[in-house]
Scaffold this motif. Sequence first.
Motif, mmCIF file in Angstrom:
data_model
loop_
_atom_site.group_PDB
_atom_site.id
_atom_site.type_symbol
_atom_site.label_atom_id
_atom_site.label_comp_id
_atom_site.label_asym_id
_atom_site.label_seq_id
_atom_site.Cartn_x
_atom_site.Cartn_y
_atom_site.Cartn_z
ATOM 1 N N PHE A 117 0.826 -1.204 0.000
ATOM 2 C CA PHE A 117 0.000 0.000 0.000
ATOM 3 C C PHE A 117 0.864 1.260 0.000
ATOM 4 O O PHE A 117 0.627 2.195 -0.772
ATOM 5 C CB PHE A 117 -0.927 -0.018 1.225
ATOM 6 C CG PHE A 117 -1.957 1.076 1.227
ATOM 7 C CD1 PHE A 117 -3.047 1.018 0.368
ATOM 8 C CD2 PHE A 117 -1.861 2.157 2.084
ATOM 9 C CE1 PHE A 117 -4.006 2.024 0.355
ATOM 10 C CE2 PHE A 117 -2.811 3.161 2.083
ATOM 11 C CZ PHE A 117 -3.888 3.099 1.217
ATOM 12 N N ILE A 118 1.864 1.287 0.836
ATOM 13 C CA ILE A 118 2.727 2.471 0.938
ATOM 14 C C ILE A 118 3.571 2.642 -0.316
ATOM 15 O O ILE A 118 3.808 3.775 -0.769
ATOM 16 C CB ILE A 118 3.572 2.396 2.227
ATOM 17 C CG1 ILE A 118 2.638 2.593 3.435
ATOM 18 C CG2 ILE A 118 4.690 3.436 2.240
ATOM 19 C CD1 ILE A 118 3.232 2.233 4.759
ATOM 20 N N ASP A 119 3.998 1.546 -0.930
ATOM 21 C CA ASP A 119 4.712 1.634 -2.209
ATOM 22 C C ASP A 119 3.834 2.248 -3.298
ATOM 23 O O ASP A 119 4.322 2.972 -4.169
ATOM 24 C CB ASP A 119 5.171 0.248 -2.664
ATOM 25 C CG ASP A 119 6.401 -0.237 -1.908
ATOM 26 O OD1 ASP A 119 7.052 0.593 -1.233
ATOM 27 O OD2 ASP A 119 6.696 -1.447 -1.986
ATOM 28 N N LEU A 120 2.540 1.972 -3.232
ATOM 29 C CA LEU A 120 1.626 2.478 -4.255
ATOM 30 C C LEU A 120 1.266 3.945 -4.051
ATOM 31 O O LEU A 120 1.270 4.730 -5.008
ATOM 32 C CB LEU A 120 0.346 1.633 -4.276
ATOM 33 C CG LEU A 120 0.466 0.228 -4.866
ATOM 34 C CD1 LEU A 120 -0.807 -0.567 -4.626
ATOM 35 C CD2 LEU A 120 0.768 0.293 -6.359
ATOM 36 N N ILE A 121 0.958 4.338 -2.825
ATOM 37 C CA ILE A 121 0.480 5.711 -2.618
ATOM 38 C C ILE A 121 1.622 6.712 -2.447
ATOM 39 O O ILE A 121 1.446 7.907 -2.642
ATOM 40 C CB ILE A 121 -0.481 5.803 -1.419
ATOM 41 C CG1 ILE A 121 0.234 5.517 -0.094
ATOM 42 C CG2 ILE A 121 -1.695 4.894 -1.621
ATOM 43 C CD1 ILE A 121 -0.603 5.831 1.139
ATOM 44 N N LYS A 122 2.793 6.248 -2.036
ATOM 45 C CA LYS A 122 4.004 7.080 -1.909
ATOM 46 C C LYS A 122 3.756 8.339 -1.065
ATOM 47 O O LYS A 122 3.921 9.464 -1.548
ATOM 48 C CB LYS A 122 4.510 7.464 -3.289
ATOM 49 C CG LYS A 122 4.774 6.282 -4.209
ATOM 50 C CD LYS A 122 5.163 6.759 -5.585
ATOM 51 C CE LYS A 122 5.397 5.582 -6.532
ATOM 52 N NZ LYS A 122 4.140 4.837 -6.832
ATOM 53 N N PRO A 123 3.377 8.196 0.189
ATOM 54 C CA PRO A 123 3.093 9.396 1.004
ATOM 55 C C PRO A 123 4.356 10.164 1.381
ATOM 56 O O PRO A 123 5.433 9.588 1.543
ATOM 57 C CB PRO A 123 2.423 8.807 2.248
ATOM 58 C CG PRO A 123 2.981 7.423 2.360
ATOM 59 C CD PRO A 123 3.195 6.954 0.946
#
Length: 417
Positions: A117-123
Amino acid sequence: MGKIVYRFFLLLYRTAIKLAAPFNSKARLFRDGRQKIWEQAAAVNPSQKPLLWVHCASLGEFEQGRPLIEKYRLEYPEHLILITFFSPSGYEVRKNYSGADAILYLPLDGKKNAQRFIDLIKPTLAFFIKYEFWHYYLRTLNRHKIPVLSISAIFRKDQIYFQPWGGFQRASLRFITHFFVQDRESASLLSEIGLTNVSVSGDTRFDRVFEISREARDLPEIRSFLGEKPAFIIGSAWPADLDVMIPFMNEHDLKYIIAPHEISDRFLAEIESDLEKKCIRHSRWTKAQEGEFDILIIDNVGMLAHLYQYGKFAWVGGAYGQGLHNILEAAVFGLPVFFGNKNYTKFREARDLINLGGAFAVANYVELREHYTRLEIENSYLIVKETNEQYIQSQLGATKEIITYTKELLNHDRSRS
């Protein structure tokens, strides 16, 4: 051991949702809302813009985060904003909120899910509102050096973080960059477990309800329904709340507006059958019926915060059951606030206002009547009204403090890159 228990809990929760989904509408929404989550997450930030990720458990946490979201948008219009919800009761109500670029369900916590998830949204930055300390998400954010701010957090001594067996849960808290807590007790508890990256900023909900009070929608049909009579607003009412309020309504000559927690036709019909006075649903009332009815039942979602401006007294539901709903929406207009006496003590504002004399936890109709009778004395009422208004004013400013810290944090990160 703590990690094993946590993983077992996640597995158990996932299994329970699958089994319950065919029979339970909330579980079904929880399951179905996540079926395309990875495609949705991949579409959030394809251009890799700076992105603020705001996670809320449900609707109440969203309202706490909303002042920050809107202030952040003003300060950083070029940034993207993603909001995630854990619960359908938050997502389904706010999935079309215009203040964010994307609104999603949060995939269930887990090592692979968090990383993906974090790889996808890149916050660039994450706000976790009040609770929701999901271990793998926090650990992954920390590993990627993405700052995480805990917003409007509140802690109690009986929580697992402060128990001898809560080591795994304490480890999750250590991934937080900075805590903005509601009160000094929370800061003290965190200090006892070695966490001093804490600011006592208060609760952002005060800023939110103050904004609502200044921008409250004019509702002509409500003014017309009430006429010159004082109004008692009954917000987020459950059956147990109405068991106390209905005898009061049947005996006291006021106008009443009931905003039930649930607006199913069955529940509304039950309310109507229990009332002795003439009542009508909001969707059926017309100006031609002005003066004919004593009780208006709100059969829609989204009006409650704007209704309190027309009240003289308020009852806020939930305290006889799972927990008290938002009393600040009523207190900001100076209304004396009544609620049940069972489950309110974990809400700081309820304890504060009871101590100040602006709110009243009641066990039954007799206690409600006694408090109301004392407030019929004009001087007593005006003192309570001023007390509640001043209390709200004294608690403002959390949003400004958090945004100031956020700007410093982002500027610092930019200067290092």
